[in-house]
Motif scaffolding. Structure first.
Motif, PDB file in Angstrom:
ATOM      1  N   CYS A  37       2.521 -18.330   3.506  1.00 22.94           N
ATOM      2  CA  CYS A  37       1.648 -19.374   2.942  1.00 22.94           C
ATOM      3  C   CYS A  37       1.097 -20.310   4.018  1.00 22.94           C
ATOM      4  O   CYS A  37       0.026 -20.895   3.845  1.00 22.94           O
ATOM      5  N   THR A  38       1.798 -20.460   5.124  1.00 21.55           N
ATOM      6  CA  THR A  38       1.349 -21.406   6.159  1.00 21.55           C
ATOM      7  C   THR A  38       0.110 -20.900   6.905  1.00 21.55           C
ATOM      8  O   THR A  38      -0.552 -21.669   7.591  1.00 21.55           O
ATOM      9  N   PHE A  39      -0.164 -19.607   6.794  1.00 19.81           N
ATOM     10  CA  PHE A  39      -1.316 -19.048   7.512  1.00 19.81           C
ATOM     11  C   PHE A  39      -2.612 -19.176   6.725  1.00 19.81           C
ATOM     12  O   PHE A  39      -3.666 -18.786   7.197  1.00 19.81           O
ATOM     13  N   LYS A  40      -2.535 -19.707   5.502  1.00 18.81           N
ATOM     14  CA  LYS A  40      -3.715 -19.746   4.630  1.00 18.81           C
ATOM     15  C   LYS A  40      -4.881 -20.486   5.287  1.00 18.81           C
ATOM     16  O   LYS A  40      -6.013 -20.019   5.287  1.00 18.81           O
ATOM     17  N   GLU A  41      -4.605 -21.662   5.833  1.00 20.54           N
ATOM     18  CA  GLU A  41      -5.671 -22.432   6.507  1.00 20.54           C
ATOM     19  C   GLU A  41      -5.080 -23.021   7.761  1.00 20.54           C
ATOM     20  O   GLU A  41      -4.149 -23.811   7.683  1.00 20.54           O
ATOM     21  N   ILE A  42      -5.606 -22.643   8.904  1.00 18.38           N
ATOM     22  CA  ILE A  42      -5.074 -23.209  10.142  1.00 18.38           C
ATOM     23  C   ILE A  42      -6.206 -23.929  10.862  1.00 18.38           C
ATOM     24  O   ILE A  42      -7.302 -23.397  10.999  1.00 18.38           O
ATOM     25  N   ASP A  43      -5.929 -25.158  11.267  1.00 14.31           N
ATOM     26  CA  ASP A  43      -6.956 -25.966  11.921  1.00 14.31           C
ATOM     27  C   ASP A  43      -6.971 -25.627  13.418  1.00 14.31           C
ATOM     28  O   ASP A  43      -6.029 -25.961  14.142  1.00 14.31           O
ATOM     29  N   PRO A  44      -8.020 -24.950  13.904  1.00 12.53           N
ATOM     30  CA  PRO A  44      -8.022 -24.476  15.295  1.00 12.53           C
ATOM     31  C   PRO A  44      -8.108 -25.608  16.323  1.00 12.53           C
ATOM     32  O   PRO A  44      -7.815 -25.386  17.502  1.00 12.53           O
ATOM     33  N   ARG A  45      -8.467 -26.817  15.869  1.00 15.13           N
ATOM     34  CA  ARG A  45      -8.570 -27.926  16.830  1.00 15.13           C
ATOM     35  C   ARG A  45      -7.212 -28.525  17.142  1.00 15.13           C
ATOM     36  O   ARG A  45      -7.073 -29.349  18.035  1.00 15.13           O
ATOM     37  N   LYS A  46      -6.207 -28.100  16.355  1.00 17.68           N
ATOM     38  CA  LYS A  46      -4.881 -28.686  16.554  1.00 17.68           C
ATOM     39  C   LYS A  46      -3.913 -27.659  17.119  1.00 17.68           C
ATOM     40  O   LYS A  46      -4.161 -26.460  17.070  1.00 17.68           O
ATOM     41  N   THR A  47      -2.808 -28.151  17.637  1.00 15.02           N
ATOM     42  CA  THR A  47      -1.677 -27.284  17.947  1.00 15.02           C
ATOM     43  C   THR A  47      -0.912 -27.118  16.644  1.00 15.02           C
ATOM     44  O   THR A  47      -0.489 -28.113  16.051  1.00 15.02           O
ATOM     45  N   SER A  48      -0.765 -25.874  16.190  1.00 16.30           N
ATOM     46  CA  SER A  48      -0.085 -25.675  14.908  1.00 16.30           C
ATOM     47  C   SER A  48       1.334 -25.176  15.124  1.00 16.30           C
ATOM     48  O   SER A  48       1.550 -24.225  15.874  1.00 16.30           O
ATOM     49  N   VAL A  49       2.278 -25.831  14.462  1.00 12.06           N
ATOM     50  CA  VAL A  49       3.645 -25.303  14.394  1.00 12.06           C
ATOM     51  C   VAL A  49       3.893 -24.936  12.940  1.00 12.06           C
ATOM     52  O   VAL A  49       3.950 -25.801  12.062  1.00 12.06           O
ATOM     53  N   LEU A  50       4.003 -23.614  12.689  1.00 12.69           N
ATOM     54  CA  LEU A  50       4.223 -23.127  11.327  1.00 12.69           C
ATOM     55  C   LEU A  50       5.726 -22.941  11.143  1.00 12.69           C
ATOM     56  O   LEU A  50       6.374 -22.304  11.972  1.00 12.69           O
ATOM     57  N   LEU A  51       6.272 -23.480  10.080  1.00 17.60           N
ATOM     58  CA  LEU A  51       7.712 -23.365   9.865  1.00 17.60           C
ATOM     59  C   LEU A  51       8.035 -22.063   9.136  1.00 17.60           C
ATOM     60  O   LEU A  51       7.523 -21.822   8.030  1.00 17.60           O
ATOM     61  N   ALA A  52       8.847 -21.221   9.761  1.00 14.90           N
ATOM     62  CA  ALA A  52       9.274 -19.965   9.138  1.00 14.90           C
ATOM     63  C   ALA A  52      10.582 -20.233   8.409  1.00 14.90           C
ATOM     64  O   ALA A  52      11.624 -20.443   9.032  1.00 14.90           O
TER      65      ALA A  52
END
Ligand SMILES: *Cc1c(COP(=O)(O)O)cnc(C)c1O
Length: 459
Positions: free
Chosen positions: A384-399
Motif C-alpha cells: 500500500c505504501t507504493f500507491k503514491e510516492i512523492d519523487p521530490r522527497k526522500t521516502s522511507v516506506l515502512l515494511a
C-alpha cells in the motif's frame, strides 16, 4: 513524567500505571503530560544500537522504573529479532528506502511493541506479586505478536479469541503451535466482530475482571506507542545527513498506532518533511485527510487484513493535539462521532500528514511491479505504501510484515513462493486450539478453569 487521559476526566498516572491500565478510566487514551524535546539528544543518540537508543528514549518516559530493570526489559525485548540492526533501512534505489520492521518472532512490526509490553507485564508481575490473565481478540497479527510477547512467562496466562477459519493458516499456526502451556487460543464460531463483541462483554463485568486480574491487549496501550517511536528515530539516523530533513515516512495504516508514533517523534523535534497514511480499501483515514470528514465506513475484508478497520482506535490521540490539547473538545468530538458515526472538522489541519488508499487490485499489481523493478518482495500491507510516492522527497516506506506470511498473493503476483524457515517449521507442529461459541458465560467458564492461580488486578 506523568501521563494524562485525552478526555481529561481522571487523575494523571505514572508510566507503570498507564501501562497496567491500558484504557484510561474515563474512556480516553494516555499521553505524556508534556512531550519531551529530543533535539538536544540527537547528536548523542546517533551512534547508539537499537537497544541502546530504545533505552535512552524510554528513560524520558518511564521515570518511575529502575534504570537497570528498564535496561534489561528492553535488551530482552529485542533479543529475539533475527537482524543485527533490529530495524534495518534498505535503499531500493535513489530516494526510495524501505524500513524493514518484520525481523521479530512473528514477522510483523507488532513485535516491536508487544515483545516489550510482554516484558513490562512480566516485570510488573514480579514487582507486585500479582498474577495476570491477558485477554484479547484478533483478526491475525496482534494475537500472534501478543502470544509471542508472553509465551512461557511465569504468572501470566494469555487467552486470544479469533474467528475460526477466517484468519490465514500461517497466522493460526503462529498462535496455536507454540507448545507453551500459558497460551490459550480460543477459536470462535463466528466473525471477528463476534469475537470483539463478546470480549467487550467480558471486560464490562468489573467483578470478574478484578477477580482474575484480567488485562487487555490492544492497540491503544501507551507503551506500544512509545516503543514504536524509536524506529523512526533510528531510521532517520540511517539516512545520509543531507537527506534527513526531507524525509517522508510512508506507513501502512489501520488503527493509526504506527504512524502516530512517528508523528509524535516529529512533535518531539525529529526534523522530517512529513508522514503519509497509506490505507487499503478501508479508507476512513484517507477520506478524512482529503476532506476533513471523519466518517465510519463498512468493513471491507481485503488482502491486507491487518489494516481492515472501521474506525482507527488511536485517532483520538491525534484529535487531542489537533484540538490544541483541549480535552473538552476531544470529548465533544468522540461523543458526536460515537452517536452519529461521523464528525466534520471545520478548518481541518493536516498537521504534516498526507494520505493514499490502495484497492486489492492495486496491491496485487504493486507486488508484481516492485518485484520486477527492484527484485524485492513486499507483503500486501507494505504494498500500500507504493500507491503514491512523492519523487521530490526522500521516502522511507515502512515494511510491516514479511512477505512469507502471505504466500498466495505473492505467488499470484510474482510467480515466486516466498519461504521462511521458522514458518516452514510451524507447519510440522501440532495445532492446539479451543473451539468455543462467542458467548460470555462460555468464555468466562473457560477463563475460570484455566486462569493462572492467585491472579488479581494490578492497577
Ligand atoms: C497492525 C498492522 C498494520 C496497521 O498498523 P496500525 O498501527 O494499526 O495502523 C499494518 N501492517 C501490518 C502487517 C500490521 O500487522
Amino acid at each position: 513524567m506523568r501521563f494524562l487521559s485525552t478526555r481529561g476526566n481522571c487523575p494523571p498516572v505514572s508510566f507503570s500505571q498507564a501501562v497496567a491500565t491500558g484504557l484510561a478510566p474515563d474512556g480516553g487514551l494516555y499521553l505524556p503530560e508534556k512531550l519531551p524535546d529530543i533535539v538536544p539528544c540527537l547528536r548523542e543518540w546517533e551512534p547508539l544500537s537499537y537497544q541502546e537508543l530504545t533505552f535512552a528514549f524510554f528513560r524520558l518516559f518511564a521515570t518511575d522504573m529502575e534504570e537497570d530493570t528498564l535496561r534489561s526489559v528492553i535488551f530482552n525485548s529485542y533479543g529475539k529479532f533475527d537482524h543485527e540492526k533490529v530495524a534495518p533501512l534498505i535503499q531500493l534505489g535513489g530516494n526510495l528506502h524501505i524500513l524493514e520492521l518484520f525481523h521479530g518472532p512473528t514477522l510483523a512490526f507488532k513485535d516491536f511493541a508487544l515483545q516489550l509490553l510482554g516484558n513490562l507485564y512480566e516485570e510488573q508481575i514480579r514487582a507486585s506479586g500479582k498474577k495476570l490473565n491477558i485477554l484479547g481478540a484478533t483478526s491475525g497479527d496482534t494475537g500472534a505478536a501478543a502470544i509471542h510477547g508472553l509465551l512461557g512467562k511465569v504468572g501470566v496466562n494469555i487467552f486470544i479469541l479469533y474467528p475460526d477459519g477466517r484468519i490465514s493458516a500461517l497466522q493460526e499456526r503462529q498462535m496455536t503451535c507454540t507448545g507453551a502451556d500459558n497460551v490459550f487460543p480460543l477459536a470462535i464460531e463466528g466473525s471477528f466482530d463476534d469475537a470483539q463483541n463478546v470480549l467487550k462483554e467480558v471486560f464490562e463485568e468489573e467483578s470478574f475482571k478484578l477477580e482474575f486480574g484480567l488485562s487487555a491487549v490492544n492497540s491503544i496501550n501507551l507503551a506500544r506507542i512509545i516503543a514504536q517511536c524509536v524506529y523512526y528515530i533510528y531510521a532517520w539516523f540511517q539516512l545520509p545527513p543531507g537527506k534527513r530533513d526531507n524525509v517522508e515516512f510512508v506507513v501502512p495504516t489501520g488503527n493509526f498506532g504506527n504512524v502516530l508514533a512517528g508523528w509524535l517523534a516529529s512533535r518531539m523535534g525529529l526534523p522530517v518533511a512529513g508522514f503519509k497514511v497509506a490505507t487499503n480499501q478501508n479508507d476512513i483515514l484517507h477520506r478524512l485527510f482529503r476532506s476533513g470528514r471523519y466518517e465510519i465506513g463498512k468493513l471491507q475484508p481485503s488482502c491486507a487484513p491487518s489494516m481492515d478497520i472501521k474506525v482507527a482506535s488511536n485517532f483520538e490521540r491525534f484529535i487531542y493535539y489537533s484540538e490544541n490539547e483541549d480535552c473538552s473538545r476531544v470529548r465533544q468530538v468522540m461523543n458526536e462521532f460515537k452517536s452519529t458515526g461521523v464528525y466534520n472538522f471545520e478548518d481541518f489541519k493536516k498537521n504534516n500528514f498526507s494520505s493514499s488508499a490502495a484497492t486489492d487490485a492495486d496491491i496485487e499489481a504493486i507486488i508484481g511491479r516492485v518485484y520486477d523493478e527492484y527484485d524485492y518482495l513486499v507483503d500486501p500491507h507494505t504494498a500500500c505504501t507504493f500507491k503514491e510516492i512523492d519523487p521530490r522527497k526522500t521516502s522511507v516506506l515502512l515494511a510491516t510484515a514479511h512477505p512469507a506470511k502471505f504466500p498466495e498473493i505473492i505467488q499470484r503476483a510474482t510467480g515466486i513462493e516466498p519461504r521462511f524457515d521458522s514458518l516452514e517449521l510451524l507447519k510440522k507442529r501440532k495445532i492446539v486450539k479451543y473451539p468455543i461459541s462467542p458467548d460470555k458465560e462460555a468464555i468466562q467458564d473457560f477463563i475460570r478453569s484455566r486462569a493462572v492461580a492467585d491472579s488479581g488486578a494490578l492497577a
